[in-house]
Design a protein around this motif. Structure first.
Motif, PDB file in Angstrom:
ATOM      1  N   LEU A 213       0.818  -1.212   0.000  1.00 52.67           N
ATOM      2  CA  LEU A 213       0.000   0.000   0.000  1.00 52.67           C
ATOM      3  C   LEU A 213       0.854   1.264   0.000  1.00 52.67           C
ATOM      4  O   LEU A 213       0.790   2.066  -0.922  1.00 52.67           O
ATOM      5  CB  LEU A 213      -0.946   0.007   1.208  1.00 52.67           C
ATOM      6  N   GLU A 214       1.658   1.448   1.026  1.00 52.56           N
ATOM      7  CA  GLU A 214       2.354   2.723   1.211  1.00 52.56           C
ATOM      8  C   GLU A 214       3.254   3.076   0.035  1.00 52.56           C
ATOM      9  O   GLU A 214       3.212   4.187  -0.481  1.00 52.56           O
ATOM     10  CB  GLU A 214       3.177   2.690   2.502  1.00 52.56           C
ATOM     11  N   THR A 215       4.105   2.149  -0.375  1.00 52.45           N
ATOM     12  CA  THR A 215       5.056   2.484  -1.419  1.00 52.45           C
ATOM     13  C   THR A 215       4.420   2.461  -2.806  1.00 52.45           C
ATOM     14  O   THR A 215       4.719   3.301  -3.650  1.00 52.45           O
ATOM     15  CB  THR A 215       6.265   1.543  -1.367  1.00 52.45           C
ATOM     16  N   THR A 216       3.526   1.510  -3.059  1.00 49.64           N
ATOM     17  CA  THR A 216       2.918   1.428  -4.383  1.00 49.64           C
ATOM     18  C   THR A 216       1.959   2.593  -4.629  1.00 49.64           C
ATOM     19  O   THR A 216       1.908   3.141  -5.734  1.00 49.64           O
ATOM     20  CB  THR A 216       2.185   0.090  -4.570  1.00 49.64           C
ATOM     21  N   ALA A 217       1.210   2.990  -3.612  1.00 53.13           N
ATOM     22  CA  ALA A 217       0.326   4.152  -3.766  1.00 53.13           C
ATOM     23  C   ALA A 217       1.132   5.395  -4.118  1.00 53.13           C
ATOM     24  O   ALA A 217       0.719   6.208  -4.961  1.00 53.13           O
ATOM     25  CB  ALA A 217      -0.477   4.376  -2.490  1.00 53.13           C
ATOM     26  N   SER A 218       2.286   5.548  -3.491  1.00 56.04           N
ATOM     27  CA  SER A 218       3.160   6.680  -3.804  1.00 56.04           C
ATOM     28  C   SER A 218       3.635   6.621  -5.253  1.00 56.04           C
ATOM     29  O   SER A 218       3.611   7.624  -5.977  1.00 56.04           O
ATOM     30  CB  SER A 218       4.363   6.682  -2.852  1.00 56.04           C
ATOM     31  N   ALA A 320       8.139  -6.474  -8.920  1.00 56.43           N
ATOM     32  CA  ALA A 320       7.452  -6.793 -10.178  1.00 56.43           C
ATOM     33  C   ALA A 320       5.973  -6.422 -10.112  1.00 56.43           C
ATOM     34  O   ALA A 320       5.406  -5.903 -11.081  1.00 56.43           O
ATOM     35  CB  ALA A 320       7.608  -8.274 -10.497  1.00 56.43           C
ATOM     36  N   LEU A 321       5.342  -6.661  -8.962  1.00 55.56           N
ATOM     37  CA  LEU A 321       3.924  -6.337  -8.823  1.00 55.56           C
ATOM     38  C   LEU A 321       3.718  -4.820  -8.851  1.00 55.56           C
ATOM     39  O   LEU A 321       2.801  -4.326  -9.514  1.00 55.56           O
ATOM     40  CB  LEU A 321       3.371  -6.922  -7.526  1.00 55.56           C
ATOM     41  N   ALA A 322       4.560  -4.068  -8.148  1.00 52.02           N
ATOM     42  CA  ALA A 322       4.429  -2.609  -8.142  1.00 52.02           C
ATOM     43  C   ALA A 322       4.616  -2.040  -9.542  1.00 52.02           C
ATOM     44  O   ALA A 322       3.864  -1.150  -9.985  1.00 52.02           O
ATOM     45  CB  ALA A 322       5.451  -1.999  -7.186  1.00 52.02           C
ATOM     46  N   ARG A 323       5.616  -2.530 -10.255  1.00 48.59           N
ATOM     47  CA  ARG A 323       5.840  -2.059 -11.628  1.00 48.59           C
ATOM     48  C   ARG A 323       4.649  -2.407 -12.518  1.00 48.59           C
ATOM     49  O   ARG A 323       4.244  -1.601 -13.365  1.00 48.59           O
ATOM     50  CB  ARG A 323       7.124  -2.679 -12.194  1.00 48.59           C
TER      51      ARG A 323
END
Length: 369
Positions: A213-218, A320-323
């Protein structure tokens, strides 16, 4: 405070830490075995009283079992268990679900009177993706971020007793919800079977939810801001598809990484860029090429490397998921809203020097594509 020039390591004596910003030095330090990842316990030693630690012992007990706080055999064994849950093949299989989640969020954005892309898209997408991955029966987006942002506030200021108490309550609620999801999972062989033994299972699940949540939302907020403010960026995504979306994602990860720095602790005396760091020294490694203490919200200098997901043994398993979430969002958004623009002249970020995220991003969508 002392300045931080190219290749310089600065000691902040009043804080008991060293700051490293040079990209080459950071890259080497991320692979330095004499720098331990178990930084939370050292931060608590430096900045929190024994009485406060005793009152919030459950918080420390869970967070120090997060994979990012482990080294050696403990880290390697747990990483080996978790890896299949976030493998490239699993992420590819999840991509159609990510596309559906993104499309639903863009529907909500288009229908809204106040089109805040942070509240309606970049916060929502990772919350629903992680809810799907961790088999949460219901996803209350506001509640999930109340938990994760209480934890991020604590990690940004472990010396604050109010932040510690709020984070303890939030982490307790989060773990209760995750434990219920793990116990009620319907399909054997799902992600819960990869999260280690009982000692680490809730710690790992809470770490995944927090990071997802925190890093991917950013990241999602920053890539959206990029395509609505940089001339030609959205057009390149429409013309070139995923290749342009990947390039924009990597540029944002270099210049505006969601995490400003990571901490390490010297296991023994060592030297970094000519500066002696004694055993027990706390070292902050900048991921954006800036002094993480002086002006954490100033424009990043950037780096020739993408350090946003770390490097070496602790490279982020969720990268990989965040990208994928970022690329899918860019592709769908730029195709659907080719004329979108930002209403805001200045980029505003939440007041957190460690976890950098947009406070809001109000958009004018223009004619749909």
């Amino acid at each position: 405070m002392p300045g931080l020039g190219d290749g310089e390591v600065v000691h902040y004596g009043e804080l008991g830490c060293w700051v490293v910003a040079d990209p080459d030095a950071v890259r080497a330090a991320l692979c330095e075995r004499r720098l331990s990842s178990a930084s939370l316990a050292r931060c608590l030693d430096l900045y929190m009283s024994e009485a406060a630690r005793a009152r919030n012992g459950s918080l420390e007990e869970i967070l120090t079992r997060w994979l990012v706080q482990l080294d050696g055999t403990d880290h390697a064994e747990l990483r080996k268990q978790i890896g299949p849950a976030l493998s490239p093949a699993r992420v590819r299989a999840l991509e159609p679900e990510v596309e559906r989640i993104v499309d639903d969020a863009l529907d909500q954005l288009e229908a809204a009177e106040e089109r805040d892309a942070v509240a309606l898209v970049s916060d929502v997408v990772p919350a629903r993706v992680m809810g799907r991955l961790l088999t949460l029966p219901e996803v209350d987006v506001a509640m999930l971020y109340r938990w994760t942002r209480a934890i991020s506030a604590f990690l940004d200021g472990v010396y604050r007793q109010d932040a510690a108490e709020e984070a303890r309550r939030a982490l307790g609620e989060m773990c209760d919800r995750l434990a219920a999801a793990g116990a009620d999972r319907e399909r054997p062989g799902g992600i819960w079977d990869h999260l280690g033994d009982e000692k680490y299972r809730l710690a790992t699940a809470s770490m995944m939810l927090f990071g997802g949540l925190e890093t991917t939302a950013s990241l999602l907020g920053s890539v959206l801001h990029h395509v609505v403010t940089v001339p030609g960026a959205a057009a390149s995504v429409r013309a070139e598809g995923d290749s342009a979306a990947h390039a924009i994602t990597e540029q944002v990860l270099r210049t505006h990484p969601p995490l400003s720095h990571v901490a390490r602790v010297a296991d023994s005396d060592l030297e970094i860029q000519g500066e002696r760091v004694p055993a027990g020294g706390l070292v902050l490694l900048s991921l954006n090429g800036r002094d993480v203490i002086g002006e954490p919200h100033a424009p990043a200098l950037g780096s020739r490397y993408t350090h946003a997901f770390g490097h070496g043994a602790h490279y982020c398993l969720g990268a990989a998921l965040a990208r994928t979430e970022a690329v899918v969002l860019l592709r769908r958004f730029c195709t659907r809203f080719p004329h979108a623009a930002s209403e805001e002249a200045r980029l505003a970020r939440h007041e957190n020097s460690t976890y950098l995220r947009l406070a809001g991003l109000r958009l004018v969508l223009g004619a749909a594509g």
